[in-house]
Motif scaffolding. Structure first.
Motif, PDB file in Angstrom:
ATOM      1  N   ILE A 107      81.534  23.526 -23.091  1.00  0.00           N
ATOM      2  CA  ILE A 107      80.864  24.520 -22.685  1.00  0.00           C
ATOM      3  C   ILE A 107      81.626  25.654 -22.188  1.00  0.00           C
ATOM      4  O   ILE A 107      81.348  26.856 -22.409  1.00  0.00           O
ATOM      5  N   LEU A 108      83.021  25.404 -21.573  1.00  0.00           N
ATOM      6  CA  LEU A 108      83.795  26.332 -20.824  1.00  0.00           C
ATOM      7  C   LEU A 108      84.288  27.252 -22.014  1.00  0.00           C
ATOM      8  O   LEU A 108      84.391  28.513 -21.999  1.00  0.00           O
ATOM      9  N   LEU A 109      84.875  26.537 -23.111  1.00  0.00           N
ATOM     10  CA  LEU A 109      85.568  27.121 -24.083  1.00  0.00           C
ATOM     11  C   LEU A 109      84.690  27.985 -25.057  1.00  0.00           C
ATOM     12  O   LEU A 109      84.955  29.185 -25.520  1.00  0.00           O
ATOM     13  N   VAL A 110      83.538  27.495 -25.196  1.00  0.00           N
ATOM     14  CA  VAL A 110      82.608  28.167 -26.094  1.00  0.00           C
ATOM     15  C   VAL A 110      81.474  29.027 -25.004  1.00  0.00           C
ATOM     16  O   VAL A 110      81.272  30.322 -25.301  1.00  0.00           O
ATOM     17  N   GLY A 111      81.233  28.688 -23.822  1.00  0.00           N
ATOM     18  CA  GLY A 111      80.387  29.554 -23.203  1.00  0.00           C
ATOM     19  C   GLY A 111      80.806  30.623 -22.521  1.00  0.00           C
ATOM     20  O   GLY A 111      80.184  31.776 -22.490  1.00  0.00           O
ATOM     21  N   ILE A 112      82.144  30.646 -21.943  1.00  0.00           N
ATOM     22  CA  ILE A 112      82.548  31.869 -21.264  1.00  0.00           C
ATOM     23  C   ILE A 112      82.802  32.981 -22.404  1.00  0.00           C
ATOM     24  O   ILE A 112      82.591  34.341 -22.260  1.00  0.00           O
ATOM     25  N   PRO A 113      83.371  32.692 -23.302  1.00  0.00           N
ATOM     26  CA  PRO A 113      83.580  34.008 -24.466  1.00  0.00           C
ATOM     27  C   PRO A 113      82.337  34.612 -24.917  1.00  0.00           C
ATOM     28  O   PRO A 113      82.103  35.646 -24.946  1.00  0.00           O
ATOM     29  N   LEU A 114      81.412  33.563 -24.846  1.00  0.00           N
ATOM     30  CA  LEU A 114      79.924  34.031 -25.597  1.00  0.00           C
ATOM     31  C   LEU A 114      79.190  34.694 -24.374  1.00  0.00           C
ATOM     32  O   LEU A 114      78.624  35.840 -24.636  1.00  0.00           O
ATOM     33  N   ALA A 115      79.429  34.220 -23.116  1.00  0.00           N
ATOM     34  CA  ALA A 115      78.754  35.090 -22.080  1.00  0.00           C
ATOM     35  C   ALA A 115      79.347  36.545 -21.849  1.00  0.00           C
ATOM     36  O   ALA A 115      78.759  37.392 -21.438  1.00  0.00           O
ATOM     37  N   VAL A 116      80.526  36.488 -22.116  1.00  0.00           N
ATOM     38  CA  VAL A 116      81.135  37.966 -22.067  1.00  0.00           C
ATOM     39  C   VAL A 116      80.674  38.861 -23.316  1.00  0.00           C
ATOM     40  O   VAL A 116      80.354  39.978 -23.361  1.00  0.00           O
ATOM     41  N   ILE A 117      80.916  38.412 -24.558  1.00  0.00           N
ATOM     42  CA  ILE A 117      80.660  39.017 -25.530  1.00  0.00           C
ATOM     43  C   ILE A 117      79.009  39.471 -25.956  1.00  0.00           C
ATOM     44  O   ILE A 117      78.848  40.297 -26.507  1.00  0.00           O
ATOM     45  N   LEU A 118      78.148  38.191 -25.806  1.00  0.00           N
ATOM     46  CA  LEU A 118      76.816  38.420 -26.288  1.00  0.00           C
ATOM     47  C   LEU A 118      75.999  39.768 -25.718  1.00  0.00           C
ATOM     48  O   LEU A 118      75.396  40.393 -26.406  1.00  0.00           O
ATOM     49  N   PRO A 119      76.165  39.953 -24.450  1.00  0.00           N
ATOM     50  CA  PRO A 119      75.760  41.140 -23.852  1.00  0.00           C
ATOM     51  C   PRO A 119      75.967  42.381 -24.413  1.00  0.00           C
ATOM     52  O   PRO A 119      75.211  43.465 -24.282  1.00  0.00           O
ATOM     53  N   LYS A 120      77.268  42.413 -24.940  1.00  0.00           N
ATOM     54  CA  LYS A 120      77.663  43.709 -25.576  1.00  0.00           C
ATOM     55  C   LYS A 120      77.251  43.837 -27.206  1.00  0.00           C
ATOM     56  O   LYS A 120      77.551  45.152 -27.588  1.00  0.00           O
ATOM     57  N   LEU A 121      76.633  42.981 -27.570  1.00  0.00           N
ATOM     58  CA  LEU A 121      76.248  43.065 -29.172  1.00  0.00           C
ATOM     59  C   LEU A 121      74.693  43.408 -29.259  1.00  0.00           C
ATOM     60  O   LEU A 121      73.965  43.315 -28.387  1.00  0.00           O
ATOM     61  N   SER A 122      74.326  44.135 -30.390  1.00  0.00           N
ATOM     62  CA  SER A 122      73.104  44.420 -30.592  1.00  0.00           C
ATOM     63  C   SER A 122      72.328  42.904 -30.934  1.00  0.00           C
ATOM     64  O   SER A 122      73.087  41.966 -30.987  1.00  0.00           O
ATOM     65  N   PRO A 157      76.144  21.556 -24.782  1.00  0.00           N
ATOM     66  CA  PRO A 157      76.575  22.536 -25.452  1.00  0.00           C
ATOM     67  C   PRO A 157      75.316  23.549 -26.011  1.00  0.00           C
ATOM     68  O   PRO A 157      75.425  24.638 -26.092  1.00  0.00           O
ATOM     69  N   LEU A 158      74.503  22.567 -26.465  1.00  0.00           N
ATOM     70  CA  LEU A 158      73.453  23.241 -27.310  1.00  0.00           C
ATOM     71  C   LEU A 158      72.379  23.978 -26.241  1.00  0.00           C
ATOM     72  O   LEU A 158      71.720  24.844 -26.445  1.00  0.00           O
ATOM     73  N   VAL A 159      72.236  23.285 -25.161  1.00  0.00           N
ATOM     74  CA  VAL A 159      71.431  23.760 -24.052  1.00  0.00           C
ATOM     75  C   VAL A 159      71.915  25.092 -23.645  1.00  0.00           C
ATOM     76  O   VAL A 159      71.436  26.246 -23.315  1.00  0.00           O
ATOM     77  N   MET A 160      73.347  25.081 -23.387  1.00  0.00           N
ATOM     78  CA  MET A 160      74.273  26.292 -22.966  1.00  0.00           C
ATOM     79  C   MET A 160      74.101  27.307 -23.785  1.00  0.00           C
ATOM     80  O   MET A 160      73.872  28.717 -23.553  1.00  0.00           O
ATOM     81  N   LEU A 161      74.139  27.073 -25.334  1.00  0.00           N
ATOM     82  CA  LEU A 161      74.117  27.869 -26.335  1.00  0.00           C
ATOM     83  C   LEU A 161      72.797  28.600 -26.192  1.00  0.00           C
ATOM     84  O   LEU A 161      72.692  30.005 -26.204  1.00  0.00           O
ATOM     85  N   ALA A 162      71.674  28.078 -26.071  1.00  0.00           N
ATOM     86  CA  ALA A 162      70.246  28.456 -26.216  1.00  0.00           C
ATOM     87  C   ALA A 162      70.296  29.192 -24.748  1.00  0.00           C
ATOM     88  O   ALA A 162      69.421  30.416 -24.724  1.00  0.00           O
ATOM     89  N   ALA A 163      70.690  28.998 -23.766  1.00  0.00           N
ATOM     90  CA  ALA A 163      70.530  29.576 -22.444  1.00  0.00           C
ATOM     91  C   ALA A 163      71.159  30.938 -22.457  1.00  0.00           C
ATOM     92  O   ALA A 163      70.727  32.121 -22.130  1.00  0.00           O
ATOM     93  N   LEU A 164      72.434  31.001 -23.254  1.00  0.00           N
ATOM     94  CA  LEU A 164      73.306  32.314 -23.228  1.00  0.00           C
ATOM     95  C   LEU A 164      72.396  33.135 -24.130  1.00  0.00           C
ATOM     96  O   LEU A 164      72.542  34.274 -23.861  1.00  0.00           O
ATOM     97  N   TYR A 165      72.218  32.661 -25.246  1.00  0.00           N
ATOM     98  CA  TYR A 165      71.332  33.553 -26.146  1.00  0.00           C
ATOM     99  C   TYR A 165      70.171  34.303 -25.678  1.00  0.00           C
ATOM    100  O   TYR A 165      69.874  35.479 -25.736  1.00  0.00           O
ATOM    101  N   PHE A 166      69.250  33.416 -24.960  1.00  0.00           N
ATOM    102  CA  PHE A 166      68.050  33.919 -24.172  1.00  0.00           C
ATOM    103  C   PHE A 166      68.457  34.951 -23.300  1.00  0.00           C
ATOM    104  O   PHE A 166      67.784  35.935 -23.300  1.00  0.00           O
ATOM    105  N   LEU A 167      69.465  34.672 -22.345  1.00  0.00           N
ATOM    106  CA  LEU A 167      69.910  35.587 -21.416  1.00  0.00           C
ATOM    107  C   LEU A 167      70.458  36.810 -21.894  1.00  0.00           C
ATOM    108  O   LEU A 167      70.092  38.099 -21.495  1.00  0.00           O
ATOM    109  N   ALA A 168      71.102  36.651 -23.061  1.00  0.00           N
ATOM    110  CA  ALA A 168      71.747  37.998 -23.607  1.00  0.00           C
ATOM    111  C   ALA A 168      70.369  38.865 -24.434  1.00  0.00           C
ATOM    112  O   ALA A 168      70.394  39.928 -24.124  1.00  0.00           O
TER     113      ALA A 168
END
Length: 471
Positions: A107-122, A157-168
């Motif tokens: 969750i940390l290794l995948v979630g932190i970079p995604l939390a930073v990158i996803l909001p900046k993407l289309s 990890p899947l819940v984290m990924l779904a949450a990050l995508y939804f928030l993004a």
């Protein structure tokens, strides 16, 4: 992790509660035989020879069925069979003792970079990035399952990924909505609605930062407005100027221009920003002519309300200008600055000197073909050392009457004689022009210059350029 050893080759992994993970097989993987057939001896001995037989019940009424991942009512005897088969095949799955640590680390290794990158993407890029990470997580989990018989944590990890995508996606939606609202609030009052809509579709392409662009600027000012204002009541004056500004702004926005500001009774507008427009000079010139026409269309309304008919002067120039968000901490505006802007302002001032409605620079003449122009003069305006040729746009080629074209040609000839100091020839042509079209201030102006130069001849270095030190 603990193990149960059966002989030297069979090892069954157990968790901390002494439970084992059952490697369920597909339904139908095992053959069922009737206990009655075995007891009666009707089942051939070869059917059971060298095989492991498990005695149990399969009838639902005997209450030995269990809900499993493969079937909701699997007989308990088949669960035992799956466990034995997995042990013999060394296919028993185990959950590592570090499962929680692995889940947190993932969750940390995948979630932190995604939390930073996803909001900046289309939205599309964020979806693709999420899909790639999802495929990677599933791939690693499948490899561990098949090759290492390990059950790695996947739900977290899947819940984290779904949450990050939804928030993004939600963040992107609100950020885009806010950006569009900001764009509308910023430009909506002085940029045509269709241009604001274009900008709102791709707000990332537009910036308020300072830029140097090739643009066209227009200045328009009401003649003798001070005397008009002195004879009106405050409310009457407000209604008059609002009616005038509204109609002129429609002309500007119809030609995709940006209203920069209203300066007293003057209007400043530009073309070429915030939306780039390769045809900015033509649109601005068409706007200047349309403003003069629209002003005359207001005459019946002004007469009905007992307002005086207005006359305006319009100055146009194109060239390199600085454009961006300028101002102070207290008030800012999206505006243009530069030498080319100053020239347009000077040209607007000079319209009253020559008695013409629109004056443009030679930059406009070079940029906008297909129009008929009358060269008015070469002037040296305040702040400029070189002479600037200025022109009055008459109309579109092919739409200007033949007698008007002939009049322009005669004036150009008179202007050429004037610059060659052939005063008599120039004066003769100017008198003919004044007789045919009386009331034209331009002809009187040059006649007055000829009278002056006859008494006070210009020096030998005279280049035909007239200086206006007050403009």
């Amino acid at each position: 992790m603990r193990f149960v050893h059966v002989g030297d080759t069979v090892r069954i992994p157990l968790d901390e509660t002494m439970a084992a993970l059952v490697p369920y097989r597909r339904v139908g993987s095992y053959r069922y035989v009737s206990a009655t057939d075995v007891i009666r001896g009707t089942l051939g001995i070869d059917e059971l020879k060298d095989r492991i037989a498990i005695v149990g019940t399969s009838a639902p009424g005997l209450v030995d069925v269990r809900a499993t991942p493969t079937k909701e009512d699997l007989p308990g005897v088949e669960i035992h069979a799956s466990l034995i088969s997995g042990a013999l095949d060394n296919a028993m799955k185990s959950r590592p003792a570090e499962a929680l640590a692995i889940a947190v680390l993932t969750i940390l290794l995948v979630g932190i970079p995604l939390a930073v990158i996803l909001p900046k993407l289309s939205a599309l890029a964020a979806t693709l990035a999420t899909a790639v990470v999802l495929a990677l997580l599933l791939g690693v989990n499948a490899w561990a399952w098949q090759a290492r018989n390990l059950v790695l944590p996947l739900a977290g990890p899947l819940v984290m990924l779904a949450a990050l995508y939804f928030l993004a996606v939600v963040w992107g939606f609100f950020a885009e909505t806010r950006q569009r609202q900001l764009m509308t609030n910023l430009f909506g009052t002085y940029v045509p609605k269709e241009i604001v809509a274009e900008m709102a579709e791709h707000p990332e392409e537009y910036s308020m930062r300072g830029q140097s662009l090739d643009m066209t600027v227009l200045f328009a000012d009401i003649r003798d407005f001070t005397s008009i204002a002195e004879t009106r009541t405050p409310q009457d004056l407000k209604d008059l100027i609002n009616t005038y500004f509204t109609r002129m702004t429609v002309c500007i926005q119809d030609k995709r221009g940006t209203v920069d500001k209203y300066i007293g009774d003057a209007i400043m507008a530009f073309w070429g920003a915030p939306v780039r427009d390769a045809d900015h000079a033509r649109r601005a010139l068409e706007c200047g002519l349309a403003m003069q026409k629209a002003l005359r269309e207001l005459d019946p309304l002004f007469a009905k309300r007992r307002w005086p008919a207005l006359r305006i002067g319009v100055g146009l120039n194109c060239g390199t200008m600085s454009v961006g968000d300028m101002g102070s901490h207290f008030r800012r505006s999206y505006t243009v600055m530069g030498d080319a802007v100053n020239v347009a302002s000077r040209l607007e001032d000079l319209t009253k000197e020559y008695g013409v409605g629109v004056l443009v620079s030679e930059n406009i003449v070079r940029s906008v073909q297909g129009f008929v122009y009358r060269e008015v003069d070469k002037v040296r305006v305040k702040g400029k050392r070189e002479g600037v040729a200025i022109f009055e746009p008459i109309g579109v080629q092919g739409e200007v009457r033949a007698d008007t074209l002939a009049e322009i040609a005669r004036f150009h000839q008179a202007l050429a004689y004037f610059r060659e100091r052939r005063w008599d020839e120039s004066e003769a042509l100017l008198k003919e022009l004044s007789a045919s079209t009386p009331g034209v201030k331009l002809y009187r102006l040059y006649h007055e210059r000829i009278v002056h130069f006859r008494v006070n001849p210009p020096g030998t270095d005279w280049d035909g350029v007239f200086g206006f030190t007050t403009h």
